[in-house]
Write a protein that holds these residues in place. Structure first.
Motif, PDB file in Angstrom:
ATOM      1  N   THR A   1      33.652  36.483  32.162  1.00  8.82           N
ATOM      2  CA  THR A   1      32.909  36.723  33.390  1.00  8.82           C
ATOM      3  C   THR A   1      32.379  38.148  33.351  1.00  8.82           C
ATOM      4  O   THR A   1      33.161  39.097  33.303  1.00  8.82           O
ATOM      5  CB  THR A   1      33.812  36.525  34.619  1.00  8.82           C
ATOM      6  OG1 THR A   1      34.176  35.158  34.711  1.00  8.82           O
ATOM      7  CG2 THR A   1      33.095  36.941  35.900  1.00  8.82           C
TER       8      THR A   1
ATOM      9  N   ASN B   1      31.781  42.608  45.348  1.00 10.32           N
ATOM     10  CA  ASN B   1      30.733  41.865  44.634  1.00 10.32           C
ATOM     11  C   ASN B   1      29.326  42.360  44.960  1.00 10.32           C
ATOM     12  O   ASN B   1      28.358  41.889  44.364  1.00 10.32           O
ATOM     13  CB  ASN B   1      30.823  40.373  44.972  1.00 10.32           C
ATOM     14  CG  ASN B   1      32.060  39.727  44.389  1.00 10.32           C
ATOM     15  OD1 ASN B   1      32.572  40.171  43.362  1.00 10.32           O
ATOM     16  ND2 ASN B   1      32.560  38.702  45.043  1.00 10.32           N
TER      17      ASN B   1
ATOM     18  N   LYS C   1      27.346  44.547  41.918  1.00 14.74           N
ATOM     19  CA  LYS C   1      26.945  43.774  40.741  1.00 14.74           C
ATOM     20  C   LYS C   1      25.920  42.707  41.085  1.00 14.74           C
ATOM     21  O   LYS C   1      25.053  42.388  40.274  1.00 14.74           O
ATOM     22  CB  LYS C   1      28.157  43.183  40.028  1.00 14.74           C
ATOM     23  CG  LYS C   1      29.090  42.352  40.864  1.00 14.74           C
ATOM     24  CD  LYS C   1      30.365  42.037  40.066  1.00 14.74           C
ATOM     25  CE  LYS C   1      31.425  41.403  40.922  1.00 14.74           C
ATOM     26  NZ  LYS C   1      32.680  41.196  40.175  1.00 14.74           N
TER      27      LYS C   1
ATOM     28  N   ASN D   1      30.677  41.560  34.668  1.00 14.07           N
ATOM     29  CA  ASN D   1      30.654  42.325  35.908  1.00 14.07           C
ATOM     30  C   ASN D   1      29.576  43.402  35.916  1.00 14.07           C
ATOM     31  O   ASN D   1      29.285  43.977  36.970  1.00 14.07           O
ATOM     32  CB  ASN D   1      32.023  42.956  36.161  1.00 14.07           C
ATOM     33  CG  ASN D   1      33.074  41.897  36.427  1.00 14.07           C
ATOM     34  OD1 ASN D   1      33.120  41.324  37.497  1.00 14.07           O
ATOM     35  ND2 ASN D   1      33.905  41.612  35.434  1.00 14.07           N
TER      36      ASN D   1
ATOM     37  N   GLY E   1      28.369  35.582  35.689  1.00 10.20           N
ATOM     38  CA  GLY E   1      29.371  36.223  36.536  1.00 10.20           C
ATOM     39  C   GLY E   1      29.562  35.394  37.788  1.00 10.20           C
ATOM     40  O   GLY E   1      29.049  35.754  38.850  1.00 10.20           O
TER      41      GLY E   1
END
Length: 199
Positions: free
Chosen positions: A21, A76, A79, A23, A147
């Motif tokens: 994932t 979050n 990003k 970032n 992501g």
């Protein structure tokens, strides 16, 4: 001893072992052609009754990005604001409208779903979640990093990007080439004997 898996080890690594994932991302753009190729691959993945409840909104414009970021969890926001492309993935509760009117192996299935909104919502969420997994694999198959995130106000995102209603937002996925320090430490995975029981 030959490898029991039918795809070559490089593909195994790209899709699974080395896939992470992301970032952070570079500023290299993700094209519409790439996204179309990803969809044209993952649309063939199996679901129950071949249903396809997944709906995708690609968030490209600065204005739409601001609207989305406002609903993301604090960790979050940055990003999502800087990823080359962000996809909002949702399950359409009216997916049954796109099913064939007659299923050779399940006559009346479409009509049955039409009259059962709760069952249809469960089916949409279940099969939509399956399709989210395929979507992530498709992004990896295109040589990109995904992501996927669940940290957001799902109701707020649904109102922003599916104002007609009837959609359950399942995931928000940042997409692009991984940037510096893109990976968090990886947690261990359970081994086969911890997970699988034969009866």
């Amino acid at each position: 001893m030959s490898d029991p898996l039918s795809i070559d080890p490089t593909a195994q690594d790209i899709l699974f072992r080395e896939a992470r994932t992301a970032n952070t991302f570079t500023d290299e753009p993700v094209s519409d052609e790439q996204m179309r190729a990803i969809y044209d691959l993952v649309k063939w993945a199996p679901t129950a009754m071949n249903t396809q409840p997944l709906r995708v909104v690609l968030v490209r414009s600065p204005e739409a990005r601001e609207r989305l970021v406002a609903h993301m969890a604090e960790g979050n926001k940055a990003k999502t604001a800087t990823a080359p492309l962000v996809a909002v993935l949702a399950a359409d509760g009216d997916f049954h409208e796109h099913l064939p009117t007659v299923f050779p192996h399940r006559p009346g299935a479409r009509d049955d779903l039409h009259g059962a909104p709760e069952a249809r919502a469960r089916m949409a969420a279940f099969n939509g979640a399956i399709q989210v997994g395929y979507f992530i694999i498709g992004v990896r198959a295109a040589g990109l990093a995904a992501g996927p995130m669940a940290g957001f106000d799902a109701e707020g995102v649904a109102k922003e990007f599916f104002p007609e209603g009837g959609h359950q937002v399942l995931a928000v996925v940042n997409i692009g080439k991984p940037g510096p320090d893109a990976w968090f430490p990886r947690n261990p995975r359970l081994e086969y004997d911890q997970v699988v029981t034969t009866v």
